[in-house]
Design an enzyme around this catalytic site. Structure first.
Site, PDB file in Angstrom:
ATOM      1  N   ASP A   1      37.057  40.743  36.768  1.00  0.00           N
ATOM      2  CA  ASP A   1      38.182  41.019  35.864  1.00  0.00           C
ATOM      3  C   ASP A   1      38.279  39.911  34.811  1.00  0.00           C
ATOM      4  O   ASP A   1      38.531  40.175  33.629  1.00  0.00           O
ATOM      5  CB  ASP A   1      39.499  41.050  36.626  1.00  0.00           C
TER       6      ASP A   1
ATOM      7  N   THR B   1      41.169  47.744  35.488  1.00  0.00           N
ATOM      8  CA  THR B   1      39.973  47.227  36.166  1.00  0.00           C
ATOM      9  C   THR B   1      40.278  46.846  37.611  1.00  0.00           C
ATOM     10  O   THR B   1      39.531  46.097  38.240  1.00  0.00           O
ATOM     11  CB  THR B   1      39.403  46.005  35.426  1.00  0.00           C
TER      12      THR B   1
ATOM     13  N   PHE C   1      36.189  49.989  46.044  1.00  0.00           N
ATOM     14  CA  PHE C   1      37.424  49.256  46.351  1.00  0.00           C
ATOM     15  C   PHE C   1      38.650  49.743  45.553  1.00  0.00           C
ATOM     16  O   PHE C   1      39.709  49.992  46.121  1.00  0.00           O
ATOM     17  CB  PHE C   1      37.204  47.753  46.093  1.00  0.00           C
ATOM     18  N   ASN C   2      38.548  49.822  44.227  1.00  0.00           N
ATOM     19  CA  ASN C   2      39.727  50.124  43.409  1.00  0.00           C
ATOM     20  C   ASN C   2      40.341  51.472  43.769  1.00  0.00           C
ATOM     21  O   ASN C   2      41.563  51.621  43.845  1.00  0.00           O
ATOM     22  CB  ASN C   2      39.372  50.118  41.914  1.00  0.00           C
TER      23      ASN C   2
ATOM     24  N   ASN D   1      42.316  42.597  44.627  1.00  0.00           N
ATOM     25  CA  ASN D   1      41.372  41.636  45.216  1.00  0.00           C
ATOM     26  C   ASN D   1      42.107  40.585  46.047  1.00  0.00           C
ATOM     27  O   ASN D   1      41.630  40.190  47.113  1.00  0.00           O
ATOM     28  CB  ASN D   1      40.583  40.930  44.107  1.00  0.00           C
TER      29      ASN D   1
ATOM     30  N   HIS E   1      31.128  44.263  37.397  1.00  0.00           N
ATOM     31  CA  HIS E   1      31.817  45.546  37.307  1.00  0.00           C
ATOM     32  C   HIS E   1      32.729  45.670  36.076  1.00  0.00           C
ATOM     33  O   HIS E   1      32.492  46.471  35.185  1.00  0.00           O
ATOM     34  CB  HIS E   1      32.687  45.762  38.555  1.00  0.00           C
ATOM     35  N   ASP E   2      33.796  44.906  36.059  1.00  0.00           N
ATOM     36  CA  ASP E   2      34.913  45.190  35.145  1.00  0.00           C
ATOM     37  C   ASP E   2      34.610  45.036  33.656  1.00  0.00           C
ATOM     38  O   ASP E   2      35.120  45.819  32.838  1.00  0.00           O
ATOM     39  CB  ASP E   2      36.114  44.325  35.537  1.00  0.00           C
TER      40      ASP E   2
ATOM     41  N   ASP F   1      43.156  42.966  38.435  1.00  0.00           N
ATOM     42  CA  ASP F   1      43.449  42.218  39.665  1.00  0.00           C
ATOM     43  C   ASP F   1      42.492  41.027  39.782  1.00  0.00           C
ATOM     44  O   ASP F   1      41.692  40.925  40.719  1.00  0.00           O
ATOM     45  CB  ASP F   1      43.332  43.135  40.897  1.00  0.00           C
TER      46      ASP F   1
HETATM   47  O1  RIB Z   1      34.647  47.649  43.420  1.00  0.00           O
HETATM   48  C1  RIB Z   1      34.662  46.722  42.357  1.00  0.00           C
HETATM   49  C2  RIB Z   1      36.049  46.571  41.841  1.00  0.00           C
HETATM   50  O2  RIB Z   1      36.893  46.084  42.885  1.00  0.00           O
HETATM   51  C3  RIB Z   1      36.143  45.520  40.715  1.00  0.00           C
HETATM   52  O3  RIB Z   1      37.187  45.874  39.855  1.00  0.00           O
HETATM   53  C4  RIB Z   1      36.481  44.255  41.462  1.00  0.00           C
HETATM   54  O4  RIB Z   1      37.212  43.325  40.654  1.00  0.00           O
HETATM   55  C5  RIB Z   1      37.388  44.799  42.539  1.00  0.00           C
HETATM   56  O5  RIB Z   1      38.693  44.932  41.995  1.00  0.00           O
HETATM   57 CA    CA Z   2      38.976  44.272  39.418  1.00  0.00          CA
END
Ligand code: RIB
Ligand code: CA
Length: 312
Positions: free
Chosen positions: A16, A127, A169-170, A41, A243-244, A11
């Site tokens: 990402d 991701t 979040f994901n 996102n 993160h990703d 996303d």
């Molecule tokens: O919490 C971080 C994740 O949420 C990452 O994948 C960021 O891109 C968002 O999608």
């Molecule tokens: Ca992401």
């Protein structure tokens, strides 16, 4: 060594984008069968556009991009423009990409590709929210034996949630899809905030990326300068967590990470704790181990890998 066939479900999202750049900079390691975009996102029409822009910046318009689900399986879409900006990849110029969006729905692409593949041959790298993956598994369970492994970014245990006190979040976005993935029965590695909060894009690391001096390097610097501002203030840190790309780095150099087989379950209903990853790290429940839960990373080794690949 033959390149590993992978599908990256994402996303974009600045982080990402870095994951995609790292994968596309490693053609000897990965045969990217496709990039599937999901709402997260920012809404789907932006994540699929952003994925195509990223492919064009990387000179990899050979990689097909598919649009998938525009909302979670059950709940309403939550977006994160406050973190990623209105475009989803603020920090780099956005435009209408020349490369086409594939007409096939991403979930159909995932199902069709896996059904046609050998058993245990395809690696899935989500991701973003797991909606596309959850929908594919629930619609066509026959794809499961075709999956070699799933390496996903999501969840948190020792780290607090980044979107609610309990949830990352994901996983929060689509807990139903996440629970489907937790119980898919295929090898699963989870890259949670516990790991990603150890890989911060500090000013020094940003200058190392800037010194690469390429279109991709410059795009990453621009996106990270934007991406850093929110999390640096939120966490009081020198730079945002990257993160990703940790998912791709794990596939390239798993020795950079430490993990433990655990039982991981998802809270799917509670209004207070929805999206929480309940990680049985000490085995107190006796529930079956369903995931390799990563909990540490060699952050310097991660950035050395990232910069080395981007230079190549
Ligand atoms: O919490 C971080 C994740 O949420 C990452 O994948 C960021 O891109 C968002 O999608
Ligand atoms: Ca992401």
């Amino acid at each position: 060594m033959t390149a590993r066939p992978i599908i990256i479900d994402c996303d974009p999202g600045q982080d990402d984008a870095v994951a995609l750049f790292l994968a596309m900079a490693s053609p000897a390691d990965f045969e990217i069968l496709g990039i599937t975009a999901v709402a997260g996102n920012v809404p789907l029409e932006l994540t699929q556009r952003n994925a195509r822009i990223i492919c064009e910046l990387a000179g990899r318009t050979d990689v097909p991009v598919f649009a998938g689900c525009d909302k979670p399986m059950r709940y309403e879409l939550i977006t994160a423009e406050n973190v990623h900006g209105k475009t989803g990849i603020d920090g780099v110029a956005v435009y209408v990409p020349g490369m086409p969006l594939q007409t096939q729905h991403a979930v159909d692409f995932i199902i069709e590709t896996l059904l046609a593949a050998d058993d245990g041959s395809i690696t899935l790298v989500p991701t973003g929210p797991l909606t596309n993956i959850g929908q594919a598994i629930s619609r066509e369970p026959r794809i499961l034996p075709k999956i070699r492994e799933i390496v996903l970014m999501g969840g948190a245990m020792r780290e607090a949630g980044n979107t609610t006190p309990s949830a990352e979040f994901n996983i929060l976005e689509d807990p139903d899809a996440a629970q489907i993935v937790m119980h898919c029965g295929r090898p699963l590695t989870i890259v949670p905030l516990d790991v990603t909060h150890q890989v911060l894009v500090s000013r020094q690391r940003l200058e190392q990326i800037r010194a690469i001096g390429t279109t991709v390097g410059d795009a990453i610097v621009g996106m990270m300068e934007f991406f850093n501002r929110f999390d640096s203030i939120k966490y009081g840190s020198d730079g945002a967590p990257l993160h990703d790309p940790c998912t791709i780095a794990y596939l390239l150099e798993p020795g950079l990470f430490e993990g433990k087989m655990c039982n991981v379950e998802i809270e799917t209903g509670s209004p207070l704790t929805r999206g929480h990853t309940a990680v049985d790290f000490w085995g107190v429940t006796g529930r079956a181990h369903n995931a390799n839960w990563l909990y540490s990373v060699d952050a310097d080794g991660f950035f050395a890998l990232l910069i080395d690949r981007l230079k190549a």
